[in-house]
Design an enzyme around this catalytic site. Structure first.
Site, PDB file in Angstrom:
ATOM      1  N   PRO A 140     -82.771  45.391  -1.462  1.00 29.10           N
ATOM      2  CA  PRO A 140     -84.230  45.354  -1.315  1.00 29.10           C
ATOM      3  C   PRO A 140     -84.717  46.183  -0.113  1.00 29.10           C
ATOM      4  CG  PRO A 140     -83.357  43.134  -1.585  1.00 29.10           C
ATOM      5  CD  PRO A 140     -82.195  44.040  -1.428  1.00 29.10           C
ATOM      6  N   CYS A 141     -83.909  46.200   0.945  1.00 34.08           N
ATOM      7  CA  CYS A 141     -84.264  47.014   2.116  1.00 34.08           C
ATOM      8  C   CYS A 141     -84.285  48.486   1.733  1.00 34.08           C
ATOM      9  CB  CYS A 141     -83.256  46.809   3.247  1.00 34.08           C
ATOM     10  SG  CYS A 141     -83.061  45.103   3.812  1.00 34.08           S
ATOM     11  N   ARG A 142     -83.259  48.897   1.014  1.00 37.97           N
ATOM     12  CA  ARG A 142     -83.160  50.299   0.588  1.00 37.97           C
ATOM     13  C   ARG A 142     -84.351  50.679  -0.290  1.00 37.97           C
ATOM     14  NH1 ARG A 142     -77.444  51.918   1.106  1.00 37.97           N
ATOM     15  NH2 ARG A 142     -77.787  53.588  -0.388  1.00 37.97           N
TER      16      ARG A 142
END
Length: 190
Positions: A87-89
């Protein structure tokens, strides 16, 4: 009699289905580092909407020192993330785009990277064309803004230095941009 003709195929499909079921039930999620938390003996900081964002002094990947107070009067996003976090990516391109679009309107983007491998962070930053400072956390920021258990965890700070919102988990660009624009409009009207 026709069933006998298809029996080997049915057995083969059944065996394949069992193998796939076992594989998916035993497969592990994407390897992740343990969550970043303060020790159980420490009481987590009470960081909530309307409170003054705690100041910090952190090093960038290049070794420069960045203080939150350096950006006094700006709307700030602080994003706690890691390169191994899907999700960060997915959010990083949103932040790159938002920073490019609003940086000249009083917006500062800061990324606090929870990875320990500096080389992998640098490679990731190049690949994703990250255009804002990436900071290496210390215990103080993790305590003051934490506990950071889920990532990404993102804080939106108003131009008067107060926590406006905390997002936990992936957020669509439109959600963050709407809140960002609201704060930038308030900044301009002051």
């Amino acid at each position: 009699m026709r069933l006998r003709k298809y029996l080997p195929y049915l057995i083969g499909v059944s065996i394949l289905a069992v193998i796939l079921a076992v594989y998916f039930l035993k497969s592990k999620p994407i390897p992740q580092q343990p969550p970043v938390v303060t020790s159980p003996a420490e009481k987590p900081a009470s960081i909530s909407r309307g409170k003054i964002a705690p100041d910090f002094s952190l090093k960038t990947l290049k070794g420069n020192t960045v203080n939150l107070s350096d950006f006094k009067g700006k709307v700030i996003i602080i994003d706690f993330w890691a390169t191994w976090c899907p999700p960060c990516r997915a959010e990083i391109p949103h932040f790159v785009s938002l920073y490019e679009k609003y940086r000249d309107e009083g917006f500062q983007m800061l990324g606090v990277v929870l990875d320990e491998n500096k080389a992998s962070i640098e490679d990731f930053a190049k690949e994703y064309k990250i255009n804002y400072p990436l900071l290496i956390p210390d215990e103080k920021i993790l305590k003051d803004y934490g506990p950071i258990i889920y990532i990404p965890t993102t804080f939106l700070i108003s131009s008067d230095g107060r926590i406006y919102k905390r997002y936990i988990g992936y957020q669509d660009k439109s959600v963050i941009e709407e809140d960002l624009r609201t704060l930038l409009k308030k900044k301009i009207s002051k």
